[in-house]
Write a protein that holds these residues in place. Sequence first.
Motif, PDB file in Angstrom:
ATOM      1  N   THR A  47     -50.974 -71.670  51.825  1.00 21.10           N
ATOM      2  CA  THR A  47     -51.077 -70.623  50.801  1.00 21.10           C
ATOM      3  C   THR A  47     -52.316 -70.794  49.930  1.00 21.10           C
ATOM      4  OG1 THR A  47     -49.821 -71.887  49.188  1.00 21.10           O
ATOM      5  CG2 THR A  47     -48.552 -70.440  50.607  1.00 21.10           C
ATOM      6  N   SER A 101     -43.215 -69.094  48.529  1.00 21.80           N
ATOM      7  CA  SER A 101     -43.518 -69.163  49.966  1.00 21.80           C
ATOM      8  C   SER A 101     -42.203 -69.267  50.746  1.00 21.80           C
ATOM      9  CB  SER A 101     -44.474 -70.313  50.285  1.00 21.80           C
ATOM     10  OG  SER A 101     -43.876 -71.531  49.986  1.00 21.80           O
ATOM     11  N   LYS A 114     -47.765 -69.410  58.842  1.00 17.86           N
ATOM     12  CA  LYS A 114     -47.997 -68.183  58.060  1.00 17.86           C
ATOM     13  C   LYS A 114     -48.959 -68.512  56.925  1.00 17.86           C
ATOM     14  CE  LYS A 114     -45.295 -65.733  60.493  1.00 17.86           C
ATOM     15  NZ  LYS A 114     -46.063 -65.226  61.648  1.00 17.86           N
ATOM     16  N   GLU A 167     -49.664 -61.422  53.366  1.00 21.69           N
ATOM     17  CA  GLU A 167     -49.722 -62.342  54.502  1.00 21.69           C
ATOM     18  C   GLU A 167     -51.034 -62.063  55.221  1.00 21.69           C
ATOM     19  OE1 GLU A 167     -46.068 -62.622  56.823  1.00 21.69           O
ATOM     20  OE2 GLU A 167     -47.293 -62.821  58.642  1.00 21.69           O
ATOM     21  N   ALA A 188     -46.382 -73.137  56.481  1.00 18.67           N
ATOM     22  CA  ALA A 188     -47.077 -72.130  55.665  1.00 18.67           C
ATOM     23  C   ALA A 188     -48.253 -72.758  54.938  1.00 18.67           C
ATOM     24  CB  ALA A 188     -46.114 -71.514  54.652  1.00 18.67           C
ATOM     25  N   HIS A 204     -50.495 -67.216  53.440  1.00 19.21           N
ATOM     26  CA  HIS A 204     -50.198 -66.241  52.378  1.00 19.21           C
ATOM     27  C   HIS A 204     -51.166 -66.366  51.210  1.00 19.21           C
ATOM     28  CE1 HIS A 204     -45.871 -66.464  53.937  1.00 19.21           C
ATOM     29  NE2 HIS A 204     -46.281 -65.231  54.156  1.00 19.21           N
TER      30      HIS A 204
END
Length: 392
Positions: free
Chosen positions: A319, A166, A369, A360, A317, A371
Amino acid sequence: MKVLVANLGSTSFKYRLFEMSAGEEQVLAEGGYERVEDYGAVITDALETMEKSGAVSSRDDIGAVGFKTVLGRNLSGCVDADEKVLDALEGFAEVAPAHNPAYAAGIRQFREILPSARAVALFETAFYQWMPEAATRYAVPEAWHKAGIRRYGFHGASHKFIAERSAELLGREDVAAAARGLYQNGPVDVDQPLRVISCHLGGSSSVTGIRNGAAIGTSMGFSPQSGLPQNNRVGDLDSGAIPYASKALGLSMAEIERQLTKESGLIGVSGVSNDLREVKKAHDAGDPKARLAVDVLVHETRRWASSFLFPLGGLDAFTFTAGIGENNPWLRSAVCEGLEEFGVKIDDERNNSCKGVEGEISTPDSKVKVHVIPANEELVLAREVFRKLTSN
Ligand code: ADP
C-alpha cells in the motif's frame, strides 16, 4: 460523543472535532493556527469558534481530546494524558524536539482550559509495541539499551489505519477486526495470515511490515531521523559518519544535528527543494542531482519494503499513503518495477488515474493487491480515543 483531535507542532496548532458513535463518524469542525507563541490563547480561541458556530453547545459538550504524541520515555500506547505522559514526553524532549515540548505544553493547557474533557494520548510508537524484540533491539551495549536507545517506529496512526483499511479492502473482516482492536487486545491469531507492506511516503516517510493487523518491523528507529530519506532529514546513516564528519568537516555536534535534520534528505541530495513536486520538475528537466534524489528515495523505499518480505513469509498487499504515496503514480510505478516475480503487477491505467483517492492500482491477476489509501491520522486518533473510552 464529541472527540477533539489536537495536532500540535512547535509553532502550530490544528484541530478537528468529530462526532463519534458506534455507527457514525462525522467531522463537525476544523481549524488551525500558525506561528503560535501561546498555546493557551489559540486553544481558547478554537473553543470559542466552535461554540459560536454551534459545532458544540458548550465546551463541556466535548467528551475527549486526543493528542497524537510522538514518543515517550518508557511509555507508549493509547493512554490517559496524565502526569506520566508529561514526564515521558519531557524525558525524550531532545529525541523529538519539534513535537514533544509542544505536546507537553498543549496537554497542560487543555487540562486547564477544558478540565471536563478526558485527555488521551495516542503515541505514534504505539503501533509497534508488539514487534519482535529482535526487530527493536539495536546491537548496542546493554547500558545504551537500558537508556532507551532502541527501535521505536513512528507514523503509527497512519500505518494502523492501513492495517485496518487494507484488510477491509481485501475482504478480510477477521483481520480488520483484529487491527481495530489491537490496542485493547494485542495481536490475535487468525486462520489464514494476511501480510501487508505499508509505504507512508510524505514530508517524512516510513515503511512498515504488518502481519494480521500488527506491525512486525518498521524503517524508523530510535528517532524520526532514521529510515528513508525525508524532506530535510537524512534517514539511515552509518553511525561511523558522525565522528568522522566532526573531524573532517570541523563540525560541532549541534551543527551536525542541524545539517542532518535541516539540510539533508530530498533537499540535501537534490539541492533544489524539500518538496518532491519541485524535485520532480528539475528531474524531468534533466537536473542530475534531482534525478539522483528521486533514485535514492525509490531505492530506499524498495530496500526497506523488501526487508519485510522474509519476516512476513510472503505478501498479500502493498500500500501507498501520505502526500507522496497518494499523488505520484510515476513514483509508485518506479517502486513496483520488475516485481512480477514477487506477485506485484501494476496496472498503468489504474495507477495513473489514482491521485489523492483510494484505489486498487494492481492488475486483476496480480497476486499481491496494490492499493492507494489516503492517510487520515485525525480520524485514527478519534477512533482510538472513542474505542478507549467505550472499552473501559
Ligand atoms: P507531511 O508529512 O508534512 O504531512 P505530506 O504527507 O503532505 O506531508 O507530504 C508532502 C510531500 O507530498 C511533498 O514532498 C509533496 O511533494 C508531496 N505531495 C503532496 N501533494 C502532492 C500532489 N498533489 N502531487 C504531487 N506530490 C504531492
